[in-house]
Scaffold this motif. Structure first.
Motif, PDB file in Angstrom:
ATOM      1  N   ALA A 104     -10.185   0.567  10.796  1.00 35.89           N
ATOM      2  CA  ALA A 104     -10.211   2.023  10.987  1.00 35.89           C
ATOM      3  C   ALA A 104     -10.165   2.415  12.460  1.00 35.89           C
ATOM      4  CB  ALA A 104     -11.460   2.611  10.327  1.00 35.89           C
ATOM      5  N   LYS A 105     -10.807   1.642  13.317  1.00 37.84           N
ATOM      6  CA  LYS A 105     -10.824   1.983  14.745  1.00 37.84           C
ATOM      7  C   LYS A 105      -9.422   1.906  15.335  1.00 37.84           C
ATOM      8  CE  LYS A 105     -12.712   0.504  19.219  1.00 37.84           C
ATOM      9  NZ  LYS A 105     -13.515  -0.539  19.922  1.00 37.84           N
ATOM     10  N   LEU A 106      -8.672   0.868  14.989  1.00 37.86           N
ATOM     11  CA  LEU A 106      -7.304   0.726  15.500  1.00 37.86           C
ATOM     12  C   LEU A 106      -6.432   1.875  15.020  1.00 37.86           C
ATOM     13  CD1 LEU A 106      -5.428  -1.198  17.125  1.00 37.86           C
ATOM     14  CD2 LEU A 106      -4.791  -2.203  14.937  1.00 37.86           C
ATOM     15  N   ALA A 107      -6.609   2.274  13.771  1.00 38.97           N
ATOM     16  CA  ALA A 107      -5.841   3.395  13.231  1.00 38.97           C
ATOM     17  C   ALA A 107      -6.191   4.688  13.952  1.00 38.97           C
ATOM     18  CB  ALA A 107      -6.107   3.532  11.736  1.00 38.97           C
ATOM     19  N   ARG A 108      -7.473   4.891  14.209  1.00 38.10           N
ATOM     20  CA  ARG A 108      -7.934   6.129  14.834  1.00 38.10           C
ATOM     21  C   ARG A 108      -7.514   6.221  16.301  1.00 38.10           C
ATOM     22  NH1 ARG A 108     -12.740   5.131  14.165  1.00 38.10           N
ATOM     23  NH2 ARG A 108     -13.413   4.572  16.281  1.00 38.10           N
ATOM     24  N   VAL A 109      -7.631   5.122  17.029  1.00 41.03           N
ATOM     25  CA  VAL A 109      -7.401   5.140  18.478  1.00 41.03           C
ATOM     26  C   VAL A 109      -5.938   4.917  18.836  1.00 41.03           C
ATOM     27  CG1 VAL A 109      -7.975   4.001  20.662  1.00 41.03           C
ATOM     28  CG2 VAL A 109      -9.766   4.399  18.947  1.00 41.03           C
ATOM     29  N   HIS A 110      -5.306   3.954  18.180  1.00 41.31           N
ATOM     30  CA  HIS A 110      -3.925   3.602  18.531  1.00 41.31           C
ATOM     31  C   HIS A 110      -2.900   4.079  17.507  1.00 41.31           C
ATOM     32  CE1 HIS A 110      -4.232   1.136  22.176  1.00 41.31           C
ATOM     33  NE2 HIS A 110      -5.405   0.746  21.719  1.00 41.31           N
ATOM     34  N   GLY A 111      -3.362   4.630  16.384  1.00 42.77           N
ATOM     35  CA  GLY A 111      -2.427   5.082  15.371  1.00 42.77           C
ATOM     36  C   GLY A 111      -1.683   3.955  14.681  1.00 42.77           C
ATOM     37  N   VAL A 112      -2.316   2.785  14.608  1.00 43.36           N
ATOM     38  CA  VAL A 112      -1.665   1.600  14.044  1.00 43.36           C
ATOM     39  C   VAL A 112      -2.344   1.218  12.730  1.00 43.36           C
ATOM     40  CG1 VAL A 112      -1.270  -0.864  14.355  1.00 43.36           C
ATOM     41  CG2 VAL A 112      -0.877   0.720  16.256  1.00 43.36           C
ATOM     42  N   VAL A 113      -1.541   1.133  11.663  1.00 45.37           N
ATOM     43  CA  VAL A 113      -2.022   0.679  10.352  1.00 45.37           C
ATOM     44  C   VAL A 113      -0.991  -0.304   9.805  1.00 45.37           C
ATOM     45  CG1 VAL A 113      -2.653   1.327   8.003  1.00 45.37           C
ATOM     46  CG2 VAL A 113      -3.208   2.856   9.906  1.00 45.37           C
ATOM     47  N   LEU A 114      -1.416  -1.495   9.440  1.00 46.18           N
ATOM     48  CA  LEU A 114      -0.509  -2.467   8.855  1.00 46.18           C
ATOM     49  C   LEU A 114      -0.257  -2.150   7.385  1.00 46.18           C
ATOM     50  CD1 LEU A 114      -0.996  -3.945  11.513  1.00 46.18           C
ATOM     51  CD2 LEU A 114      -1.208  -6.075  10.218  1.00 46.18           C
ATOM     52  N   PRO A 115       0.873  -2.610   6.837  1.00 45.45           N
ATOM     53  CA  PRO A 115       1.171  -2.375   5.419  1.00 45.45           C
ATOM     54  C   PRO A 115       0.192  -3.105   4.498  1.00 45.45           C
ATOM     55  CG  PRO A 115       3.164  -2.976   6.633  1.00 45.45           C
ATOM     56  CD  PRO A 115       1.996  -3.248   7.537  1.00 45.45           C
ATOM     57  N   GLU A 116       0.209  -2.713   3.229  1.00 47.15           N
ATOM     58  CA  GLU A 116      -0.571  -3.411   2.211  1.00 47.15           C
ATOM     59  C   GLU A 116      -0.053  -4.833   2.089  1.00 47.15           C
ATOM     60  OE1 GLU A 116      -2.237  -4.788  -1.472  1.00 47.15           O
ATOM     61  OE2 GLU A 116      -0.088  -4.585  -1.078  1.00 47.15           O
ATOM     62  N   TRP A 117      -0.950  -5.793   1.952  1.00 46.12           N
ATOM     63  CA  TRP A 117      -0.566  -7.187   2.101  1.00 46.12           C
ATOM     64  C   TRP A 117       0.447  -7.654   1.057  1.00 46.12           C
ATOM     65  CZ3 TRP A 117      -1.412 -10.977  -1.584  1.00 46.12           C
ATOM     66  CH2 TRP A 117      -2.387 -10.738  -2.562  1.00 46.12           C
ATOM     67  N   ARG A 118       0.392  -7.128  -0.165  1.00 48.41           N
ATOM     68  CA  ARG A 118       1.348  -7.563  -1.187  1.00 48.41           C
ATOM     69  C   ARG A 118       2.774  -7.160  -0.816  1.00 48.41           C
ATOM     70  NH1 ARG A 118      -3.262  -6.104  -3.721  1.00 48.41           N
ATOM     71  NH2 ARG A 118      -4.208  -7.610  -5.168  1.00 48.41           N
ATOM     72  N   GLN A 119       2.932  -5.978  -0.224  1.00 47.71           N
ATOM     73  CA  GLN A 119       4.251  -5.531   0.208  1.00 47.71           C
ATOM     74  C   GLN A 119       4.821  -6.487   1.261  1.00 47.71           C
ATOM     75  OE1 GLN A 119       3.839  -1.501   1.603  1.00 47.71           O
ATOM     76  NE2 GLN A 119       2.833  -0.800  -0.280  1.00 47.71           N
ATOM     77  N   SER A 120       3.977  -6.839   2.207  1.00 49.51           N
ATOM     78  CA  SER A 120       4.430  -7.730   3.276  1.00 49.51           C
ATOM     79  C   SER A 120       4.700  -9.136   2.759  1.00 49.51           C
ATOM     80  CB  SER A 120       3.379  -7.771   4.394  1.00 49.51           C
ATOM     81  OG  SER A 120       3.245  -6.495   4.991  1.00 49.51           O
TER      82      SER A 120
END
Length: 302
Positions: free
Chosen positions: A267-283
């Motif tokens: 959550a911190k990375l998403a909040r500060v840097h705007g970065v969210v990785l995809p759901e693992w099954r998709q990847s």
């Protein structure tokens, strides 16, 4: 933007080079013999020759079980070497991004780990990576430490490729089912690292963008569940799967202890840097499809 990344052939270094080439970022991989983290005196000159805007330290001693008997080598590379990279980055007036691991935690927390949770590695590898985090933070304030976990890619040595190989050799595979984590695809990690690097370069004095962050795929799984999904994707791609027999950690002893809980909260990375990785099954589906596509292209007449 030019990024210097340590480690020529690692999963993340390779993915960084591929992603950079496709998105207008010059990624220069620097490795042995020019740069050897076991020889810290080699680091500054090798990085200075690149003249990077950002330095990414993706090289590491990653043989978790071997580290138990080669602690000196693990600490030389993962701790002293990481510190040397950060010191070189400071001298070049460039921010450094240090890749770290879920193994800095003991795995006993019942919920996903946050960045400010107490660390407590239970293996030499984890202790060496935690020492590396501390060495980087001591060397320069202009740093980001990205802890990730359960990394896999379409090439190299990793759990996904091992499962696909085992499926060719046997009809059933015994897989640990009492360790839980967040599978993370190397190309997703690469995209996130470059996004963070761009933020750091664009905001050189923003302290909020610096510090420790958690970076993993969305969702969670046990190793057994991950194996089941690997085999499902393999069958969907026209390949062979295997039955998964869930076992306990005690039934699969290894020299190094593994954390039972490797889940990291991003959550911190998403909040500060705007970065969210995809759901693992998709990847994972993308990864397995790439593996089979590569194999088919290599077939005679393909």
């Amino acid at each position: 933007m030019r990024i210097a990344v340590t480690g020529r052939d690692g999963q993340v270094a390779t993915a960084l080079a591929e992603y950079g080439a496709a998105h207008g970022v010059e990624v220069v991989r620097v490795g042995r013999p020019a740069l050897d983290l076991a020889a810290p005196e080699s680091v500054r000159a090798a990085l200075a020759a690149v003249r990077p805007d950002v330095v990414v330290n993706a090289a590491a001693f990653t043989a978790v079980d071997l580290a138990e008997s080669q602690a000196q080598a693990a600490f030389a590379i993962n701790a002293a070497g990481a510190g040397a990279v950060a010191e070189a980055a400071r001298a070049l007036e460039a921010p450094v991004i240090q890749l770290s691991t879920d193994y800095v935690f003991d795995g006993e927390k019942p919920a996903p780990y946050h960045e400010d949770d107490a660390t407590g590695p239970v293996s030499v590898y984890g202790a060496s990576k935690l020492a590396g985090e501390r060495a980087v933070a001591a060397a320069t304030e202009d740093h980001v430490i990205l802890r990730t976990a359960w990394v896999y890619a379409a090439s190299g040595k990793n759990f996904v490729r091992t499962m696909l190989r085992l499926a060719q050799e046997r009809d059933a595979v015994r897989v640990v089912a009492d360790q839980r984590g967040c599978p993370s695809y190397a190309p997703d990690i690469a995209a996130a690292v470059i996004a963070v690097a761009r933020n750091l370069a664009a905001h050189p004095r923003d302290a909020a963008l610096r510090g420790v962050f958690h970076l993993t795929g969305q969702g969670e799984a046990t190793w057994a569940q991950l194996a089941e999904e690997v085999f499902a994707q393999a069958r969907a791609a026209g390949g062979k799967g295997a039955a998964v027999i869930p076992i306990t950690t005690a039934e699969y002893p290894t020299p190094a202890r593994r954390p039972r809980n490797s889940r990291l909260d991003g959550a911190k990375l998403a909040r500060v840097h705007g970065v969210v990785l995809p759901e693992w099954r998709q990847s994972l589906a993308r990864c397995v499809a790439r593996i089979y596509d590569t194999e088919r292209q290599g077939e005679p007449g393909a």
